[in-house]
Design an enzyme around this catalytic site. Sequence first.
Site, PDB file in Angstrom:
ATOM      1  CB  SER A   1     153.565 -20.122 -87.788  1.00  6.86           C
ATOM      2  OG  SER A   1     153.555 -20.511 -86.129  1.00  6.86           O
ATOM      3  CE  LYS A   2     161.797 -20.985 -90.556  1.00  6.00           C
ATOM      4  NZ  LYS A   2     162.779 -19.891 -91.890  1.00  6.00           N
TER       5      LYS A   2
END
Length: 489
Positions: free
Chosen positions: A263-264
Amino acid sequence: MSDIRVRFAPSPTGYLHIGGLRTALYNYLFARQNGGKFILRIEDTDRTRFVEGALENLINSLKWAGVEYDEGVFLDESGKVVEKGDCGPYIQSVRQSQGIYDEYIEKLLESGHAYYCFCTKERLDNLREQQKSDGIIPRYDGLCRSVSLEEAKQRIANGEEYVIRLKLPVNTDIVVEDLVKGKIVINTNDMDDQVLIKSDGFPTYHFAVVVDDHLMGITHIVRGDEWLPSTPKHVYLYEAFGWDTPVFVHLPTVLNKFRKKLSKRNDDVSVDDFINQGYTAQGLVNYLALVGWSPEGNDEILSMDELIKQFSFNRVSKTGGIFDRDKLNWVNAHYIREMSDEDLASKIKPYLQEAKMIDDAYPQEKLNLLAATFKESLDRLMDITEQAAFLFEDKVEITEEDAIEYSSKDHVSDLASAFIEELSGIEEVDLEFAKTVMKKIQKQTGIKGKDLFMPVRALLTGKVHGPELVNVIELLGKDKLIKRLEGLK
Ligand code: GLU
């Protein structure tokens, strides 16, 4: 000549994701291994998610990684988007504007494999809510399946809004044969009548992907397994058109060390992140190949040519490939060590400049020496600023326990004086001086071995272990050496 044709078909919704680069890489390796063709197609039919500059970023990232393709979308020298190949256009919005999808949706409408749907957003929202509260999976209820083509055309002429949906047969098993995941069977009663053409006239991904893969002669669809649930729809579309189905190869999702999707927020996800931190293209590509695939032998340091030789879908794992930062660093360090000093020097220069450690006037030989000095200890190019920081500071903090001990020994002031005396006799430190000065100090003071080297190291670097002392002396230069030794005279 092989007929194998594969494609990477990203949507320009942002930067190139590290998982996307792996997908592109596997496509590339498979194509090259088999003398096939690799195509870059841009899937931009979801206009709401289009991001300015994303297309250029995709192309540049692939280029940086050395993942070359034969047909599709390229940038010319001036940075303009251009196309190459006989199956263009390769951008779906352009294909849409040329009416390519109209012909094919028409076929499906005529053959009864698709139908116009006039249900309003409001009706669909209510339906979904109702289904949810009834505890069933939300799905279109098929109200418009019974609208005849004639009636539909009339309603459209009257200005009614519509979408076009896939008309799935009832209670029919759809079989997906996947080279990695095996055989998957799903019954149409558990599937939705997928929208194929949206109310804005654009095809959905599901429709465009099938039409384009067919028209572009794609033989193997190699993509992330997040698309596996959509594949039965695609398979049915191939059947509906009477087209041969390509071979499906769904790759395991790239996971972080907690076995969660990257995830970013918690992970580096874009190829740019890795470029900026100073991973080499060879290092990142070599490592990425190993995320979800393993070679037959034990050697995991594999050049692109080796990867092309050894890659096979048989050895792609069914489930999540873990992205292991330590292993990436280990692989990358190997490629840094393989660089020439000059090459490494040019690559670390921007990092040193950005950290204001050096400016343009910094001599090339010193930069080369810096590269040689830290080559063995860098995992990433950016590590240079931390590792070399002590060379550019006026003072070093001696905080390490061993270093404190060695630097506070009684004989240290004698060493410092002898060193300073040697320095006073020269204009500037050169390699010859750096190589011989410790011998001279030894001669002068009678101190040798650990008692000589450890305190000097501690005074000059703040630590008792680290890079080659000769290099440190040469890199520090006369003024900085004197400053570090002076306090102890
Ligand atoms: N456009 C899809 C994506 O963004 C491609 C999926 C596929 O390869 O079929 O990942």
